[in-house]
Design an enzyme around this catalytic site. Structure first.
Site, PDB file in Angstrom:
ATOM      1  N   ILE A 175       0.307  -9.952   1.279  1.00  0.00           N
ATOM      2  CA  ILE A 175       1.442 -10.604   0.764  1.00  0.00           C
ATOM      3  C   ILE A 175       1.738 -12.082   1.316  1.00  0.00           C
ATOM      4  CG2 ILE A 175       4.063 -10.069   0.245  1.00  0.00           C
ATOM      5  CD1 ILE A 175       3.083  -7.235   0.790  1.00  0.00           C
ATOM      6  N   THR A 187       3.760  -1.359   6.555  1.00  0.00           N
ATOM      7  CA  THR A 187       2.432  -0.982   6.751  1.00  0.00           C
ATOM      8  C   THR A 187       1.703  -2.133   7.559  1.00  0.00           C
ATOM      9  OG1 THR A 187       1.343  -1.283   4.683  1.00  0.00           O
ATOM     10  CG2 THR A 187       2.229   0.727   5.205  1.00  0.00           C
ATOM     11  N   VAL A 223      -2.412  -3.659   6.817  1.00  0.00           N
ATOM     12  CA  VAL A 223      -2.976  -4.748   5.962  1.00  0.00           C
ATOM     13  C   VAL A 223      -1.998  -5.520   5.038  1.00  0.00           C
ATOM     14  CG1 VAL A 223      -4.847  -5.131   4.228  1.00  0.00           C
ATOM     15  CG2 VAL A 223      -5.072  -3.269   6.243  1.00  0.00           C
ATOM     16  N   CYS A 224      -1.188  -4.706   4.444  1.00  0.00           N
ATOM     17  CA  CYS A 224      -0.522  -5.115   3.264  1.00  0.00           C
ATOM     18  C   CYS A 224       0.393  -6.444   3.815  1.00  0.00           C
ATOM     19  CB  CYS A 224       0.748  -4.202   2.879  1.00  0.00           C
ATOM     20  SG  CYS A 224      -0.101  -2.637   2.128  1.00  0.00           S
ATOM     21  N   PRO A 225       0.992  -6.543   4.825  1.00  0.00           N
ATOM     22  CA  PRO A 225       1.742  -7.948   5.282  1.00  0.00           C
ATOM     23  C   PRO A 225       0.770  -8.997   5.251  1.00  0.00           C
ATOM     24  CG  PRO A 225       1.814  -6.409   6.939  1.00  0.00           C
ATOM     25  CD  PRO A 225       1.290  -5.557   5.847  1.00  0.00           C
TER      26      PRO A 225
END
EC number: 1.11.1.24
Length: 199
Positions: A56, A49, A51-53
């Site tokens: 993380i 997706t 925003v997730c990277p």
């Protein structure tokens, strides 16, 4: 959002799940494996997706700062460990994660997300929940963001440092406290030392 079993001041719900470890191998891990260390457990909605990277990678890139203060960072989502590995093996320039320094837990049955009260049941994905668990396994902090907004690594690190300081020294940390700045003695008379300096 599910109600869950995660409560401030209580033992954090233990779990056992498959994770992709920093060496790229699959391993069954349990929260209780980390007893004696602080843990930042953060959930994100889905692999591959947008925003997730950013979150993380930010936590992974700064994981050594957490380790230096006896804290481990663990990411989790409802994706399979195979999906996690595929995302790790995708170059960053193509929206992938690249090499990771933190484990990514697979919660395909949504058991952990439900237990921590961050399952978005209508979509079967996790909200952006972040949990700080102390070295005794007690839950000290919970933040839950709606899907479109990422979290701050700086603020998470500051909170871990603040809880560790209060645990060690028995003093309390005022708003915006940073390591090395003044704290407050939790006593009516002694607290005046702090307040007399900070008007």
């Amino acid at each position: 959002m599910s109600s869950g079993n995660a409560y401030i001041g209580k033992l954090a719900p233990d779990f056992q799940a498959t994770a992709v470890m920093p060496d790229g191998q699959f391993k069954e891990i349990k929260l209780s494996d980390y007893k004696g260390k602080y843990v930042v457990l953060f959930f994100y909605p889905l692999d591959f997706t947008f925003v997730c990277p950013t979150e993380i990678i930010a936590f992974s890139d700064r994981s050594e700062e957490f380790r230096k203060i006896n804290c481990e960072v663990i990411g989790a989502s409802v994706d399979s460990h195979f999906c996690h590995l595929a995302w790790i093996n995708t170059p960053k320039k193509q929206g992938g994660l690249g090499s990771m320094h933190i484990p990514l837990v697979s919660d395909t049955k949504r058991v952990i997300a439900k237990d921590y009260g961050i399952l978005k049941e209508d979509e079967g994905i996790s909200y952006r929940g972040l949990f700080i668990i102390d070295d005794k396994g007690t839950l000290r902090q919970i933040t839950i963001n709606d899907l479109p907004v990422g979290r701050s690594v700086d603020e998470t690190l500051r909170l871990v440092q603040a809880f560790q300081f209060t645990d060690k020294h028995g003093e309390v940390c005022p708003a915006g406290w940073q390591p090395g700045s003044d704290t407050i003695k939790p006593d009516v008379q002694k607290s005046k030392e702090y307040f007399s300096k900070h008007k």
